[in-house]
Design a protein around this motif. Structure first.
Motif: not given
Length: 658
Positions: A633-634, A559-565, A636-642
């Motif tokens: 809040a993390y 997903a481009e963005n994610r609102l939930y954890p 985008q960083h998590l997505k790029e990390f993976f």
């Protein structure tokens, strides 16, 4: 004249817009719509949802809550046809109230036939009831003749004597919602607290008005009642869909929703009565229930067995009792925090629901001199208990408080569970531990300790592209728990066949599994394998991934963005060490570069190295996720990390002929 025309046009537009929010007003234009006006990827949409709650007074029942639901749905794609099977759950497990009831008022399917709108009514054959369990039933409506392009409409009324919580107003789903409105008209005698869930803004207004009702008394006389009424209105438009991604816990926890929890009852000429305003109120009221608190103090039925079990045992009482309950009482699959037949009957019959098993466990642990307590839980499929309410809990486990105030979690419904390893269904944020005086405290249900997967491979690559090797895999804690649950009772030959198919092995031999039934030790799985599908030979070169068949092939976060954890359930430490012998006549031409990356605030890390020494590829890779829950809040960083992990793990080693 021009002013009158403008006024008429405005009136017509307003009227048309208002009509669109009423049932039985389907238009040709709506049926012709081939895609949603905002979300063109939507498989369906809720064109509108309206909900109104009223209180009706009856001489025998007092005030009864009736909620009128209207919903209109448009189907855009075949994947959206599932929304034509509508399910309405209602509660039937009250001990001192009448069961809830659902009445279908209107249900239609609309289609186009040429330029004509065809309206098909749902018949009684398409409406039926299904018993989910002893507490819940479901009214199911199967809309007829539904196809891509159809519109379905439904109106139903839910009636309930339970005024402690009103039916929730959900205004967000996995499909977009064009318009949603909720109106509640509540007598001044009941004060509710509205609790908003999710990430969507809602317009709200409230006013107090005079109201009255008439009713017959027990002698048949017509009486009237005048009172003030609190009228509330919630409204929202163009609500986007919320799509469930990987590692989502229960997506229902994050949909936009309004809950109304009863706070105070204030009847005329009576002192106001506070209702479940704090967690202490909730847990204390549950603890004082006869079929909860009293069950914890019964000991005669098990005293002889536990005395024999603990004879000359001083140091491992908790484990002995925990294993005794797990191995002697079978869970019947039923949830709840109240026993159904009672702990004594469950002990006698060697089967019971979750409350009977785990309250029995608490009682036995206390009998043995340990400091044990029940912990109330809302399971993942039941949602998060975000505000104080007895209705939010549906499960109970045991907790043992050690001398250093550490709480050990125990759930004896699963034979493979061990201390602090509870089933995934119960790992839902926080529980409430009830102490012996009825007070409570919040308990974290997620583990802090990382579960380990350690994989080592010794392999040899042949010139024809065949790889032969031996793998050893070690699994601890939740990894081992999951393995035992999934594979503990499987036939060895069938498992090997599935392993060969899953990993594209041509052959698996020398399979061995250690510690399957010893829960104090890690699972250790070893086998030899042969594969013809892990290598590409192009001309004079050989290409293969140093991770062989263990790489992550795609990013789980799309997903481009994610609102939930992001919910990983438990922290992880995955490590891989491989030694791969290069075939005769080949040398290393190129290999992936090393990579060492970490997430912000030490949420995770990834290390990857490849080297060559005397004709052997040495490979090491590790992935750590240090928190079971990672906040949005993390994301985008998590997505790029993976993303970096996937790119790196799918890079190739290139060998070339000498």
């Amino acid at each position: 004249m021009r002013i009158l025309q403008v006024v008429f046009i405005l009136f017509f537009v307003f009227k048309l817009e208002a009509q669109n929010y009423e049932l039985e007003n389907v238009t040709f234009e709506e049926l012709m719509e081939s895609k949603h006006h905002i979300d063109t990827s939507a498989v369906a949409s809720i064109m509108f949802k309206k909900q109104e709650t009223n209180f009706k007074y009856k001489k025998d029942d007092g005030f009864v809550c009736t909620t009128d639901f209207s919903i209109k749905i448009k189907i855009y794609k075949k994947e959206g046809l599932k929304f034509a099977d509508f399910k309405i759950p209602y509660f039937v497990g009250y001990s001192n109230l009448r069961d809830e009831s659902v009445k279908i008022v209107k249900a239609y399917t609309y289609n186009l036939s040429g330029n004509k709108i065809i309206k098909t009514k749902v018949t009684s054959e398409s409406k039926f009831e299904n018993k989910l369990n002893e507490f819940w039933e479901t009214k199911i409506i199967a809309f007829p003749d539904v196809k891509v392009g159809s519109i379905i409409e439904l109106r139903y009324v839910l009636k309930s004597q339970n005024l402690s919580v009103l039916p929730d107003f959900q205004f967000q789903y996995s499909i977009p919602v064009d318009y949603a409105e909720y109106i509640s008209k509540i007598p001044e005698f009941y004060i509710y607290k509205a609790i908003k869930q999710g990430y969507v803004d809602v317009e709200y207004n409230e006013k107090v008005e005079q109201a009255s009702q008439t009713f017959d008394d027990k002698y048949g006389n017509l009486l009237s009642m005048n009172y003030k009424q609190i009228n509330s209105r919630y409204q929202t438009k163009n609500v986007p869909s919320l799509i469930e991604e990987n590692f989502s816990n229960n997506i229902e926890n994050y949909y936009g929703k309004i809950d109304n929890e009863l706070q105070i009852i204030r009847m005329p000429n009576e002192e106001p009565e506070k209702i479940a305003t704090t967690w202490e109120d909730v847990t204390n009221s549950i603890y004082k229930e006869k079929n909860f608190g009293e069950e914890l103090f019964k000991t005669d039925y098990f005293a002889k067995q536990i005395n024999n079990l603990l004879l000359n045992q001083e140091n491992n009482k908790m484990d002995l009792i925990f294993n005794y309950v797990k191995n002697n009482i079978v869970w019947n699959g039923k949830y709840g925090y109240f026993p159904k037949t009672g702990v004594e009957e469950a002990f006698k019959n060697k089967t019971g629901n979750v409350a009977e098993i785990n309250l029995m466990l608490v009682s036995m642990l206390n009998y043995a001199g340990l400091n044990a307590f029940p912990i109330l839980i809302s399971t993942k499929d039941n949602g998060i208990a975000i505000f104080p309410s007895r209705t939010k809990f549906n499960y109970v486990i045991a907790g043992v408080e050690l001398n250093d105030k550490t709480i050990v979690l125990l759930d004896a419904t699963n034979k493979n569970a061990s201390p602090n390893i509870i089933p995934e269904r119960a790992m839902n944020w926080f529980g409430r531990m009830i102490r012996k005086n009825g007070t409570s405290e919040m308990v974290n249900l997620y583990p802090e300790k990382s579960s380990i997967e350690n994989v080592s491979v010794l392999a040899e690559l042949k010139t024809d592209g065949t790889i032969k090797g031996k793998q050893r895999k070690l699994l601890t804690d939740y990894y081992a728990f999951e393995y035992r649950n999934e594979n503990g009772n499987r036939n060895k030959e069938n498992y090997i066949e599935e392993l060969e198919k899953r990993e594209n092995f041509s052959l698996v031999e020398e399979y061995k599994l250690d510690n399957l039934n010893d829960l104090t030790k890690p699972i250790i799985e070893t086998y030899s394998f042969t594969s013809n599908s892990l290598v590409d030979i192009i001309g004079s070169k050989i290409y293969f991934s140093p991770m062989l068949f263990h790489q992550i092939t795609e990013n789980p976060f799309k997903a481009e963005n994610r609102l939930y954890p992001v919910d990983f359930n438990f922290p992880i430490k995955d490590s891989y060490t491989f030694s791969i012998k290069i075939p005769e006549g080949y040398v290393l031409e190129s290999k992936p570069e090393s990579l060492n990356i970490a997430m912000e605030d030490n949420k995770g890390s990834f290390k990857y190295t490849v080297s060559e020494n005397m004709g052997t590829i040495q490979f090491a890779c590790s992935l750590e996720i240090n928190a079971p829950i990672i906040e949005s809040a993390y994301y985008q960083h998590l997505k790029e990390f993976f993303n970096q992990i996937v790119l790196k793990q799918n890079e190739k080693i290139v060998l070339i002929k000498k």
